[in-house]
Design a protein around this motif. Structure first.
Motif, mmCIF file in Angstrom:
data_model
loop_
_atom_site.group_PDB
_atom_site.id
_atom_site.type_symbol
_atom_site.label_atom_id
_atom_site.label_comp_id
_atom_site.label_asym_id
_atom_site.label_seq_id
_atom_site.Cartn_x
_atom_site.Cartn_y
_atom_site.Cartn_z
ATOM 1 N N ALA A 269 -51.376 -67.215 73.688
ATOM 2 C CA ALA A 269 -50.077 -66.802 74.220
ATOM 3 C C ALA A 269 -48.932 -67.478 73.466
ATOM 4 O O ALA A 269 -47.863 -66.884 73.287
ATOM 5 C CB ALA A 269 -49.997 -67.128 75.710
ATOM 6 N N LEU A 270 -49.127 -68.711 73.006
ATOM 7 C CA LEU A 270 -48.066 -69.435 72.300
ATOM 8 C C LEU A 270 -48.053 -69.166 70.802
ATOM 9 O O LEU A 270 -47.142 -69.610 70.092
ATOM 10 C CB LEU A 270 -48.213 -70.936 72.555
ATOM 11 C CG LEU A 270 -47.980 -71.390 73.997
ATOM 12 C CD1 LEU A 270 -48.278 -72.873 74.140
ATOM 13 C CD2 LEU A 270 -46.558 -71.083 74.424
ATOM 14 N N LEU A 271 -49.015 -68.457 70.290
ATOM 15 C CA LEU A 271 -49.128 -68.201 68.858
ATOM 16 C C LEU A 271 -47.891 -67.531 68.245
ATOM 17 O O LEU A 271 -47.503 -67.888 67.129
ATOM 18 C CB LEU A 271 -50.379 -67.379 68.579
ATOM 19 C CG LEU A 271 -50.867 -67.335 67.142
ATOM 20 C CD1 LEU A 271 -51.146 -68.741 66.632
ATOM 21 C CD2 LEU A 271 -52.122 -66.500 67.046
ATOM 22 N N GLN B 208 -44.261 -71.621 63.911
ATOM 23 C CA GLN B 208 -43.560 -71.401 62.652
ATOM 24 C C GLN B 208 -44.243 -72.219 61.571
ATOM 25 O O GLN B 208 -44.661 -73.350 61.810
ATOM 26 C CB GLN B 208 -42.107 -71.810 62.770
ATOM 27 C CG GLN B 208 -41.319 -70.969 63.741
ATOM 28 C CD GLN B 208 -39.869 -71.409 63.822
ATOM 29 O OE1 GLN B 208 -39.479 -72.406 63.258
ATOM 30 N NE2 GLN B 208 -39.080 -70.638 64.529
ATOM 31 N N PHE B 209 -44.335 -71.632 60.394
ATOM 32 C CA PHE B 209 -44.961 -72.319 59.272
ATOM 33 C C PHE B 209 -44.008 -72.291 58.095
ATOM 34 O O PHE B 209 -43.470 -71.248 57.744
ATOM 35 C CB PHE B 209 -46.284 -71.646 58.898
ATOM 36 C CG PHE B 209 -47.022 -72.348 57.804
ATOM 37 C CD1 PHE B 209 -47.728 -73.500 58.074
ATOM 38 C CD2 PHE B 209 -46.984 -71.874 56.509
ATOM 39 C CE1 PHE B 209 -48.402 -74.167 57.066
ATOM 40 C CE2 PHE B 209 -47.656 -72.524 55.500
ATOM 41 C CZ PHE B 209 -48.366 -73.671 55.779
#
Length: 84
Positions: free
Chosen positions: A17-19, A23-24
């Motif tokens: 759900a948090l995916l 940020q990358f």
């Protein structure tokens, strides 16, 4: 045993759900200290367009291919200058 499986399932569902919020940063230069001597030197180099480290060298099999490649690359909006 069931408690471990439930905990795993809930943590996996929460992670999924948090995916979308993850940020990358693909730039490895952002991992360095901005005020360090290496980054200060790099930023000084990047100010001069003739000495920027953001360059690439390509090899062509002959002079005609090099001229054609230069023209093709010079037409790209990302390319500031192409020299053969």
């Amino acid at each position: 045993r069931k408690t471990v499986l439930w905990a795993f399932g809930l943590s996996m569902a929460g992670s999924i759900a948090l995916l979308p919020f993850v940020q990358f940063d693909f730039n490895p230069l952002h991992l360095r200290a901005k005020d360090g001597p290496a980054m200060r030197a790099l930023s000084n180099l990047m100010r001069d367009p003739l000495r920027t480290p953001n360059t690439i060298n390509l090899l062509a099999p002959n002079a005609d291919a090099a001229t054609a490649l230069t023209a093709k690359l010079a037409a790209l909006p990302e390319v500031a200058e192409a020299v053969s």
